[in-house]
Design a protein around this motif. Sequence first.
Motif, PDB file in Angstrom:
ATOM      1  N   GLN A  32      -7.603  -2.968  -1.354  1.00 28.76           N
ATOM      2  CA  GLN A  32      -7.873  -1.307  -0.919  1.00 28.76           C
ATOM      3  C   GLN A  32      -8.350  -1.190   0.398  1.00 28.76           C
ATOM      4  OE1 GLN A  32      -5.222   0.977  -1.611  1.00 28.76           O
ATOM      5  NE2 GLN A  32      -5.599   2.643  -1.196  1.00 28.76           N
TER       6      GLN A  32
ATOM      7  N   GLU B 262       0.892  -0.959  -0.017  1.00 26.94           N
ATOM      8  CA  GLU B 262      -0.110   0.153   0.552  1.00 26.94           C
ATOM      9  C   GLU B 262       0.775   1.252  -0.089  1.00 26.94           C
ATOM     10  OE1 GLU B 262       0.696  -0.959   4.190  1.00 26.94           O
ATOM     11  OE2 GLU B 262       0.327  -2.055   2.357  1.00 26.94           O
TER      12      GLU B 262
ATOM     13  N   PHE C 193       0.392   3.956  -2.457  1.00 25.06           N
ATOM     14  CA  PHE C 193      -0.983   4.959  -2.386  1.00 25.06           C
ATOM     15  C   PHE C 193      -0.641   5.936  -1.975  1.00 25.06           C
ATOM     16  CE2 PHE C 193      -4.075   6.039   0.377  1.00 25.06           C
ATOM     17  CZ  PHE C 193      -5.242   6.208  -1.166  1.00 25.06           C
TER      18      PHE C 193
ATOM     19  N   GLU D 201      -9.379   6.065  -4.198  1.00 23.45           N
ATOM     20  CA  GLU D 201      -9.085   5.418  -3.302  1.00 23.45           C
ATOM     21  C   GLU D 201     -10.614   4.384  -3.929  1.00 23.45           C
ATOM     22  OE1 GLU D 201      -9.021   2.724   0.506  1.00 23.45           O
ATOM     23  OE2 GLU D 201      -8.336   4.565  -0.244  1.00 23.45           O
TER      24      GLU D 201
ATOM     25  N   ASN E 101      -4.755   1.852   4.785  1.00 21.52           N
ATOM     26  CA  ASN E 101      -5.169   2.949   3.940  1.00 21.52           C
ATOM     27  C   ASN E 101      -7.394   3.510   4.293  1.00 21.52           C
ATOM     28  OD1 ASN E 101      -3.808   0.493   1.965  1.00 21.52           O
ATOM     29  ND2 ASN E 101      -3.405   2.609   1.751  1.00 21.52           N
TER      30      ASN E 101
END
Length: 522
Positions: free
Chosen positions: A478, A247, A250, A469, A484
């Motif tokens: 996600q 992650e 991101f 997202e 997240n």
Amino acid sequence: MTTLLDAPLKTAESSTSLMSAAYLLSAQRRLDRRAYLALLGGGLLAVLGVLALGYQIGFTTELGALVGLVAVVAVIIRPSLSLYMMLAAVVFIEQEQLVIPVGTDNLPIFHWPPRMAGFIERPIGLFLVLALAAMLLQRFARREQLLRGGALAWPLAALMACVGWGIIRGATSGGDIKIIVLEVRPYWYLALAYLLATNLITSVRQVHTMVWIIIAGAALKSLQGTYIVFGVLGGHIGAYHEIMAHEESFFFVALMLLIVVFVLYFRDKKQLIAMACILPFLLVALVGNQRRADYVAFLIGLLVAWVLIIYVKRRARGLLLTALISLVLLGGVYVVAFGNSGGALAQPARAVITVFKPDATEAASNQYRVIEDYDLKYTARKNPLGYGFGKPFYQPAVLPNIQSLDQYYLYVPHNTIYWVLMRLGIIGDLAFWYLIGMIIVRITHVVKRLRTPYLKAIAIYAVGVVFMEITLAFADYQLFFLRNVLFFGLIVGMALRFPALEEGKEALHAAAHRKSNTTHPW
């Protein structure tokens, strides 16, 4: 009248007084010496105790316990500090241990140390519950409103009700309780993060601090990633599918989005300079982590943010629209020119190309996801009211066995949008999309209402993050990653508080102005 006969008496009294003072001083010194020795002995015993405990449970665990104790005390005294601590945990600390250790991945925040594994809740979850309880107790003592649901109270409540149905459905039809808890945890954390943000953010200064924490987290991770690329791998990243947390990319592209928003709309100079200094290292780490879906998510978030800026920045609409069209054309030329090339410079172009036309190295991954999506849709069709949590989804098309890599691969898929549909059914899926739709509508309305440029810029960034997202939720776990969903809940809750912050700021300015204009009779 003083006589000569009184002189010897006074001299004797003076001598006695001096002797008493000397005796008291000596006694005080003896007492101080004993107290010092007692403190020294106590300190040494405490150090020996800490060392002994460290050898028993591990020094990392012990340090985590001490830090946790300090955090608990701080949050009990001042619950709003929990926002900074939560966000710092999200952007600084990995959810799981990495193949290439970086230090922060061993900190027991999102997972327990091996000796304590199996506990029903993670340390971060207990911390969130503590922060919520401390806030409620303080408000109860002050006779204030206990909890403010904010703009998303009913949409969030509807989704959590459907999650409750998913728990019941899974538990009564053979679902594994351990896996039910695992699957439900992201929803619970999302709700907690949103509620804490919407109740504890009360000033613009807090927003500045939150953004600084995001920048600091990106700085640390960028430096760690750059060190791995050059210091560990010698610039050769091909041997690893990813070098950092899944992650992490991101958060990298989210910071890139914030840079663009600051450049195009409104810039906090200090924060923009800090992000500009980070950017070269961030790009190295992003390319090294090789998460192709994040490039697509960034493009979508960038497009959404750019359109919003065109809408709110009326005087520059022509220039911004021209720049957007030029950027799209240049991006297209770059993808066509470098899509089939090698090297790090071409990786973003290859990533975009392989999403739609996978090469040999990505074909197996894409085929796996195609089969997985088919199985999820099949399971959802067979269970229109929801399959429930804790059970493996059906496999009309059998997936390759990857249990050695992911023990939950038949429970939590890559496509977490289909995961929501499969677990909660049609009604739960509608509740989820109702929540997402309301988030986008509400924050867009906030962008339109705000007059403070900095807050408006962060609100535009928040809308872009929402679209990023959801884009990644179709491809890369996600909605299951705890970091997240916590980040998502914090950003959304913070952005929806901006109108109240602006009104409070204006009220303070008005009060100060009235006070400065008050005339006094003297």
